[in-house]
Design an enzyme around this catalytic site. Sequence first.
Site, PDB file in Angstrom:
ATOM      1  N   ASP A   1      -7.935   6.386   4.432  1.00 59.29           N
ATOM      2  CA  ASP A   1      -8.032   5.244   5.359  1.00 59.29           C
ATOM      3  C   ASP A   1      -9.274   5.233   6.241  1.00 59.29           C
ATOM      4  OD1 ASP A   1      -5.648   4.314   4.399  1.00 59.29           O
ATOM      5  OD2 ASP A   1      -4.437   5.102   6.053  1.00 59.29           O
TER       6      ASP A   1
ATOM      7  N   HIS B   1       1.148   4.301   6.837  1.00 56.69           N
ATOM      8  CA  HIS B   1       0.583   5.151   5.792  1.00 56.69           C
ATOM      9  C   HIS B   1       1.010   6.605   5.978  1.00 56.69           C
ATOM     10  CE1 HIS B   1      -2.941   2.353   4.396  1.00 56.69           C
ATOM     11  NE2 HIS B   1      -1.760   1.945   3.988  1.00 56.69           N
TER      12      HIS B   1
ATOM     13  N   SER C   1       0.810  -1.229   0.000  1.00 52.72           N
ATOM     14  CA  SER C   1       0.000   0.000   0.000  1.00 52.72           C
ATOM     15  C   SER C   1       0.841   1.276   0.000  1.00 52.72           C
ATOM     16  CB  SER C   1      -0.952   0.012   1.197  1.00 52.72           C
ATOM     17  OG  SER C   1      -0.232   0.126   2.402  1.00 52.72           O
TER      18      SER C   1
END
Length: 177
Positions: free
Chosen positions: A119, A93, A53
Amino acid sequence: MDVFGDLRRMNKRQIYYQVLNFAMIVSSALMIWKGLIVITGSESPIVVVLSGSMEPAFHRGDLLFLTNFQEDPIRAGEIVVFKVEGRDIPIVHRVIKIHEKENGNIKFLTKGDNNEVDDRGLYKEGQNWLEKKDVVGRARGFLPYVGMVTIIMNDYPKFKYALLAVMGAYVLLKRES
C-alpha cells in the site's frame, strides 16, 4: 395510502407524540453509536468494505466490526482499518510487515489480499510506513454483504433520500393501536 388524510385526522397531541417518537428513535441510535465507540475504543466501530481488494477474506459490502484498544500490539497478518492523510474513506487491508524501533515505536506496512503490490502508493507522499495513530480499528468479526445497503445508498443518492422519506413518514404517521 392517503398520507395527508392521515395527517388531517390526527389531532395536535398525536402529531407531537409522533414527532417525539421519531426524535427518540434518532437519539437512541446516536446513543448506541456513541456507546459502541466507547466500548470498542474505535472512532468507527462498524465499517463497510467498499472494494474487492481484500477478497477472498472479505467481499465488497461486508460489514466489519472493529476494536481499537491501544494496549494491544499490532501483529503481522492482522486486518486493520486505517485512514491516510488526504483521503476521506478508511481502507481495510492486512498488515504484512512490522518494523519495531528500539524505543518501542512500531511502524507497519499493509496490503490488500487481492492486490499485487503493498500500500505504499496509497499512503501520503513520502510516507512508507503506517503508525498506530493511523489505525481506526482492527477487524474482529463481520457480516457478509449486509453493507450493500450502504453502498447502494451512496451510489444512488435519490434512492437514499426516497428511503429516508418513506421511513420518516412511516414513523410520523403510524398510529398507536
